[in-house]
Design an enzyme around this catalytic site. Structure first.
Site, PDB file in Angstrom:
ATOM      1  CB  ILE A  11      -0.983   0.041   1.205  1.00 46.45           C
ATOM      2  CG1 ILE A  11      -0.241  -0.235   2.514  1.00 46.45           C
ATOM      3  CG2 ILE A  11      -2.109  -0.951   1.001  1.00 46.45           C
ATOM      4  CD1 ILE A  11      -1.106  -0.046   3.743  1.00 46.45           C
ATOM      5  N   GLY A  12       2.164   1.093  -0.013  1.00 42.73           N
ATOM      6  CA  GLY A  12       2.995   2.287  -0.058  1.00 42.73           C
ATOM      7  C   GLY A  12       4.460   1.936   0.060  1.00 42.73           C
ATOM      8  N   GLY A  40      11.039   5.870   2.794  1.00 45.15           N
ATOM      9  CA  GLY A  40      12.460   5.805   3.042  1.00 45.15           C
ATOM     10  C   GLY A  40      12.869   4.514   3.733  1.00 45.15           C
ATOM     11  N   GLY A  47      11.224   1.447   3.553  1.00 45.41           N
ATOM     12  CA  GLY A  47      10.972   0.219   2.799  1.00 45.41           C
ATOM     13  C   GLY A  47       9.522   0.142   2.363  1.00 45.41           C
ATOM     14  CG  MET A  48       8.369  -2.577  -0.440  1.00 43.06           C
ATOM     15  SD  MET A  48       7.695  -1.353  -1.563  1.00 43.06           S
ATOM     16  CE  MET A  48       8.901  -1.417  -2.863  1.00 43.06           C
ATOM     17  CB  VAL A  49       3.799   0.398   3.733  1.00 44.23           C
ATOM     18  CG1 VAL A  49       2.814   0.301   4.884  1.00 44.23           C
ATOM     19  CG2 VAL A  49       4.885   1.412   4.055  1.00 44.23           C
ATOM     20  CG  ASP A  70       8.897  13.552   5.337  1.00 47.80           C
ATOM     21  OD1 ASP A  70       8.663  14.545   4.619  1.00 47.80           O
ATOM     22  OD2 ASP A  70       9.125  12.421   4.881  1.00 47.80           O
TER      23      ASP A  70
END
Ligand SMILES: *[C@@H]1O[C@H](CO)[C@@H](O)[C@H](O)[C@H]1NC(C)=O
Ligand SMILES: *[C@@H]1O[C@H](CO)[C@@H](O)[C@H](O)[C@H]1NC(C)=O
Ligand SMILES: *[C@@H]1O[C@H](CO)[C@@H](O)[C@H](O)[C@H]1NC(C)=O
Ligand SMILES: *[C@@H]1O[C@H](CO)[C@@H](O)[C@H](O)[C@H]1NC(C)=O
Ligand SMILES: *[C@@H]1O[C@H](CO)[C@@H](O)[C@H](O)[C@H]1NC(C)=O
Ligand SMILES: *[C@@H]1O[C@H](CO)[C@@H](O)[C@H](O)[C@H]1NC(C)=O
Length: 841
Positions: free
Chosen positions: A502-503, A506, A508-510, A621
């Site tokens: 789903i995303g 910085g 890694g993958m979600v 951020d």
């Protein structure tokens, strides 16, 4: 509180002069158990307990000498053998000296001759004190247990008693030696708790178990470096916010003074290093604490906290004043090391405190600047820390337990009562606020929920007395309540099925996932195999585990197995705000009211990060992809804590020293590389315009003057024509007063200099007011809250220095101009936008 009157532990001058390099104990027994030969460890000879010299101490008919046939090559010979007790057995040592003694046990279980020492379960009594109860010594790596206790008889018996089904007890080595007279003394100790500081008597009568021994700001010290053969480990892993502290090292040996700490209290190296406030790259407010969280046994267990100090940071006497807190309670106010050390710098001192662990099993130590210290000299230091548990030595412990339980019930009902009262008061206040329909929005932020303790400490076997490479890694510590097995995570994400992504960020993958208990989660998986971000990962867990807030995405758990770094968050149904503002997947445009409520929620989450429980966290951020919406469109701020992590895949990120996303980045932070919470305020201002205009913060496809949303929107705002650029869907749907106010807030957030920007608290109140204006026409006649009324406070606490930006001399002049009309000088922003358009492609 008369903490000022605290007496530092005054140490009786030693018989040996300070310059003598080593301490010789009067009683000194070192045994290598189950061994027919002597063994050596750190240049100390341990006598085999099966040799002629060693066997005289043993009185256990049925004990067994066990030798490991296949010892791990990096283990000392001391761990190649063990004495195994299948029945009660003991060692007996004659004592020549009355007073404090150190007793150490080395445990390194192995399998041999049909015995599996890993299955052992036993108790150990020292001089009749039950120091280890139903003890199971670990997983095969050597474990050291140290006890400090008073001996007042001619002999000391150490009993090993097998327990339960295992019927096994064992030990690899035993150390018994007398301590210097002044190691533990009965005066100068302070009990620190919610009701203040009081004197604690009788410390020397307690049996102490060493849990942590820390060389703050320094390196690991081994028995080679310590006259009492102790091990000191660095402090980094315990720092709650690593960036708050900066290590300092002195090259001069400390100035030991009569009556103060000695080399036996702590070795030179402990006093020659420290952590001080990191004010250079402060990511925090200008005043902040350095805080360490030490895991200990949970639930009000009493501990001795010995703190070591040596002023190796001050250029002169009497310029360093700081405060010490234990578990959030003031322990020592306005500590002035100069006055404690007979006016000499770099003189070692220590202070003993007694405190109880909290329910989640943490002893928290903080040092921070005192009110007496001026802004220029603000600092706080710590050189060393020792945390020792007071062992409950009573063998039949039933009555003690019931008394404690009763106390807890009492405490529980009092706390419960207070909470209930608080809820009622909060409810009444909210009602009142609603009725009056304004003023004091401050009280409406009551909802910030406290932290629910989730952590469970795994017991005293986690003692940190490690040595050599053969010992458990620091990672073995942690917040076990939050730990999720890797297999569960595989199950939840269908082994990281790509269709569940789903995303990405910085880190890694979600992935979207569903845990066994049907809880929907977002699984953030660090790049497999790469442990680069490990420190950040641990910081994230430490910080996140403490944060529970309606408007912050909460951490469900984490996984550190198989060199994976995985963070598991609550799943936030409707995803990033950005998706609901513009782009292909915008289902149904959000109404103005919804947008305001989302901004208010996000502001509340940020305000909490800046000022709440774990105060001083800067998000770094803030952007519309980091504000998530749940099924009811409640905003939740995501991705704090990790925002400091390594290289970013997301190309909208800057991969230099400055972190953040293009289009949202505070120009002042960019220039000065100095982050404050006002950098978040700037980014939030960009989000506000994004919400209003429904376009990205940076859109390279647009005309040059429109690429950067912040610049473009500010121009229209200053012309008073903001309505020309708002989301077409909103045209005619916003009340003029509400739009005007909203534009003002966003403009203030985007002020070029941090000091001119409002705090998140003010942004929040003004957004709430904006919502009221929209909902209720009459309220326009009522009194308007003062915009940014604490602008002066802000000036007082932030270090306002005039920085000359190279190639931009006018930014200097800008400081003196009236801040209300500051954007007539655009050169700094132009320089900035140049950078964006050049690199942001
Ligand atoms: C072990 O050490 C003791 C004391 O240092 C010494 O007297 C003894 O001879 C040694 N025994 C062996 C077998 O080396
Ligand atoms: C230590 O103290 C005990 C009791 O107070 C006494 O019986 C014993 O003789 C003392 N031993 C020494 C070596 O002083
Ligand atoms: C150790 O023995 C005690 C006493 O029988 C028992 O209560 C305990 O559960 C055992 N511990 C383990 C880990 O087996
Ligand atoms: C000190 O503590 C010990 C052990 O807890 C106890 O037996 C003794 O009576 C105490 N002495 C005083 C003076 O409180
Ligand atoms: C500790 O002792 C070892 C061995 O003597 C030495 O190599 C090391 O430099 C010492 N460490 C410090 C910090 O002094
Ligand atoms: C430091 O921590 C203490 C205890 O948690 C708190 O009362 C104090 O306000 C903090 N000081 C600063 C400057 O944050």
């Amino acid at each position: 509180m008369d903490t000022q009157k605290l007496i530092i532990a005054l140490i009786l001058p030693l018989l040996v002069p300070c310059s003598s390099s080593s301490f010789t104990p009067i009683d000194n027994y070192l045994l290598s158990c189950g061994s027919q030969s002597n063994a050596s460890l750190f240049n100390r000879i341990f006598i085999g307990d099966s040799t002629n010299q060693g066997s005289i101490f043993l009185s256990a008919d049925k004990s067994i000498s066990l030798t490991n046939q296949n010892p791990p090559p990096d283990f000392s010979t001391l761990y190649h053998s063990a004495r195994v007790f299948t029945n009660r057995g003991s060692y007996k040592f004659s004592m020549r000296k009355n007073g404090t003694h150190l007793v150490r046990f080395h445990f390194s279980p192995f399998k041999a001759q049909g015995f599996d020492l890993k299955a052992a379960n036993f108790s150990v009594l020292v001089g009749g004190n039950l120091v280890l109860r139903n003890f199971k010594p670990g997983k095969g790596t050597p474990l050291l247990k140290e006890f400090i206790l008073k001996v007042e008889s001619n002999s000391l018996e150490i009993v090993f008693r097998p327990e339960g089904d295992s019927g096994l007890g064992f030990v690899n080595a035993v150390e018994v030696f007398s301590a210097p007279d002044d190691l533990v003394i009965d005066y100068g100790t302070k009990l620190v708790g919610p009701s203040g500081v009081e004197e604690y008597k009788n410390l020397s009568s307690q049996v102490l178990e060493t849990i942590h021994r820390i060389n703050v700001g320094g390196v690991k010290l081994t028995p080679f470096n310590d006259t009492l053969w102790r091990i000191w480990i660095p402090d980094e892993e315990f720092l709650v916010i690593k960036d708050a502290a900066k290590p300092v090292v002195s090259t001069h040996t400390p100035n030991y003074q009569n009556g103060m700490a000695t080399r036996e209290i702590a070795p030179d190296n402990v006093y020659m290093t420290a952590q001080e406030m990191n004010r250079d790259h402060s990511i925090l407010a200008s005043r902040f604490n350095i805080t360490w969280d030490f895991p200990v046994a949970p639930g009000g267990v009493r501990h001795l906290v010995r703190l070591h100090f040596c002023d190796i940071v001050s250029p002169a006497l009497n310029v360093l004043y700081f405060d010490v807190y234990i578990n959030g309670h003031s322990a020592y106010q306005d500590l002035d090391l100069s006055s404690l050390t007979f006016h000499e710098l770099a003189s070692p001192v220590y202070v003993d405190f007694v405190a109880d662990s909290d329910r989640s099993g943490v002893i928290q130590i903080s040092v921070g600047p005192s009110d007496l210290s001026g802004d220029m000299r603000m600092n706080a230091i710590l050189n060393g820390a020792e945390i020792m548990q007071m062992v409950n030595v009573v063998d039949s412990h039933s009555h003690v337990v019931t008394r404690k339980k009763r106390l807890w019930i009492l405490v529980g009902s009092i706390v419960g009562g207070i909470v209930l009262l608080f809820i009622i008061v909060a409810f009444l206040l909210t009602l009142q606020c609603r009725r009056k329909k304004k003023k004091k929005p401050r009280q409406r932020t009551v909802e910030s929920v406290g932290w629910t303790p989730l952590r469970v400490f795994g017991g005293s076997s986690l003692s940190r007395m490690s040595e050599g490479t053969a010992f458990p890694s620091p990672g073995a510590y942690g917040y076990f309540g939050l730990r999720i097995p890797f297999t569960d995570i595989q199950l939840a994400t269908n082994t990281f099925d790509r269709s569940l992504i789903i995303g990405s960020g910085g880190f890694g993958m979600v992935y979207k996932g569903v845990l066994k208990d049907n809880v929907k989660v977002a699984v953030k998986r660090g790049m497999p195999g790469s442990r680069q971000g490990l420190p950040e990962f641990q910081t994230e867990i430490t910080i996140l585990s403490k944060i529970r807030h309606r408007h912050l995405v909460s951490l469900v758990g984490y996984c550190e197995e198989n060199s994976e770094m995985i963070l598991v968050y609550e799943y936030v149904e409707k995803g990033p705000l950005k998706r609901h503002l513009y782009g292909s997947s915008r289902d149904e445009p959000l109404s103005w009211k919804q947008r305001l409520e989302i901004c208010i929620g996000a502001a509340r989450g940020l305000h909490y990060l800046h000022t709440g429980f774990a105060q001083g966290i800067i998000h770094r951020d803030i952007k519309s992809t980091n504000i998530l919406l749940d099924e009811n469109y409640v905003a939740k701020v995501a991705d704090f804590g990790l925002s400091r992590s390594g290289p970013c895949i997301n190309e909208t990120h800057v991969s230099t020293g400055v972190k953040g996303s293009f289009g949202y980045l505070d120009p002042e932070y960019f220039r000065r590389q100095q982050l404050t919470d006002k950098s978040d305020v700037y980014s939030f201002g960009v989000v506000l315009f994004e919400v209003l205009c429904a376009r990205p913060a940076v859109d390279p496809q647009l005309d040059r003057e429109q690429v950067n949303l912040a610049e473009w929107a500010l121009e229209w705002q200053k012309k008073g024509m903001l309505e020309h650029i708002i989301d077409p869907y909103l045209v005619g749907k916003i009340k003029q007063s509400s739009l005007k106010k909203f534009g003002e807030i966003a403009e203030k957030c985007l002020a070029e200099y941090g000091v001119d920007r409002p705090t998140m608290g003010h942004v929040l109140w003004n957004l709430e007011y904006t919502l009221q204006l929209h909902e209720n026409e009459e309220s326009e006649q009522e009194m308007e809250p003062e915009l940014y009324d604490d602008a002066n406070d802000v000036h007082g606490s932030v270090n306002v220095t005039t920085t000359i930006v190279p190639g931009n001399p006018s930014s200097n002049i800008r400081r003196e101009s009236d801040s209300d009309n500051g954007y007539s000088d655009m050169s700094a922003t132009q320089v900035f936008s140049q950078l964006i358009t050049n690199e942001g492609r």
